[in-house]
Design a protein around this motif. Structure first.
Motif, short mmCIF file in Angstrom:
data_model
loop_
_atom_site.label_atom_id
_atom_site.label_comp_id
_atom_site.label_asym_id
_atom_site.label_seq_id
_atom_site.Cartn_x
_atom_site.Cartn_y
_atom_site.Cartn_z
N ARG A 26 14.13 7.90 4.15
CA ARG A 26 13.53 9.11 3.59
C ARG A 26 12.00 9.16 3.71
O ARG A 26 11.41 10.21 3.88
CB ARG A 26 13.89 9.25 2.11
N ARG A 27 11.35 8.01 3.59
CA ARG A 27 9.88 8.04 3.49
C ARG A 27 9.26 6.83 4.16
O ARG A 27 9.78 5.71 4.05
CB ARG A 27 9.49 8.07 2.01
N GLY A 112 14.28 9.62 8.80
CA GLY A 112 15.52 10.38 8.73
C GLY A 112 16.72 9.70 9.35
O GLY A 112 17.84 10.21 9.30
N ASP A 145 19.48 16.85 0.17
CA ASP A 145 18.58 18.01 0.17
C ASP A 145 17.13 17.59 -0.04
O ASP A 145 16.23 18.42 -0.15
CB ASP A 145 19.00 19.03 -0.90
N SER A 147 13.55 16.14 1.13
CA SER A 147 12.80 16.21 2.38
C SER A 147 12.44 14.80 2.85
O SER A 147 12.37 13.86 2.06
CB SER A 147 11.52 17.03 2.18
N PHE A 148 12.22 14.67 4.16
CA PHE A 148 11.74 13.40 4.71
C PHE A 148 10.21 13.46 4.77
O PHE A 148 9.63 14.46 5.17
CB PHE A 148 12.33 13.18 6.10
N GLN A 149 9.57 12.36 4.35
CA GLN A 149 8.12 12.38 4.15
C GLN A 149 7.45 11.18 4.80
O GLN A 149 8.02 10.08 4.83
CB GLN A 149 7.80 12.37 2.65
#
Length: 202
Positions: A26-27, A112, A145, A147-149
């Motif tokens: 994710r991050r 991601g 849902d 977001s990828f950061q």
């Protein structure tokens, strides 16, 4: 006269099961150059923080539902014996081919990416990443849902920075990269974030 302080009860933290979980990267946070000890020698090396979300699990932390997240810190190194190299290979499910020899690799390109994250958690502590594996080709990718950061010093996002935990922000503030960003934005100062016991250590 009185001497008062606030009564704080321990927040209940639901445990993440020790297992291999379908997850998404994710991050990615560029922490900056920090002291690293190897064979009793301290050097200053660039570091990254990677965070995976486990979409199938929502944890109740305190009394709030939170997405299950796990984190791992790395040296920013893709030498073959480096942990970051080994874990990216594990997530990809294959080694890097000869076409990658002495070629820059964009670590943000794995943001991601689905994989299996095996975790272990001791009571009262944060879960840790034990191992990573490629996501099975015959299964559907996990969905989220969220977001990828990513946060890098060449594209510094103050809003994302200020959403990080106090622990991570304090690490970043000790680095020369952060001081350079701050010098280029003298009117932009870090802001305090309300730290509560139910916040995940992001």
């Amino acid at each position: 006269m009185s001497l008062t302080t606030i009564i704080k009860k321990n927040q209940l933290r639901e445990q993440l099961p020790d297992a291999a979980h379908p997850a998404l990267l994710r991050r990615i946070i560029e922490l900056g150059s920090l002291p690293t000890v190897w064979n009793n020698v301290t050097t200053i090396r660039p570091r990254l923080l990677l965070t995976w979300v486990i979409p199938s699990i929502t944890l109740i932390i305190g009394d709030q539902p939170r997405p299950a997240l796990v984190h791992k810190e790395y040296l920013l190194s893709l030498q073959q014996n480096a942990h970051l190299y080994k874990d990216i290979v594990a997530m990809r499910g294959r080694e890097f081919g000869d076409e990658y020899d002495n070629t820059p690799f964009d670590v943000l390109s794995i943001l991601g990416m689905p994989c299996l994250v095996t975790t272990k958690q001791e009571t009262g502590k944060q879960p840790i990443v034990i191992s990573l594996e490629a996501f099975p080709e015959d299964e559907f990718y996990p969905e989220t849902d969220l977001s990828f950061q990513s946060l890098t010093y060449t594209n510094f996002d103050w809003a994302l920075y200020n959403s990080l935990s106090k622990t991570v922000r304090e690490k970043m503030e000790k680095t020369p990269q952060f001081q350079q960003v701050l010098a280029q934005n003298p009117t932009r100062q870090p802001i305090a974030v309300d730290e509560t016991a139910i916040n995940l250590p992001l």
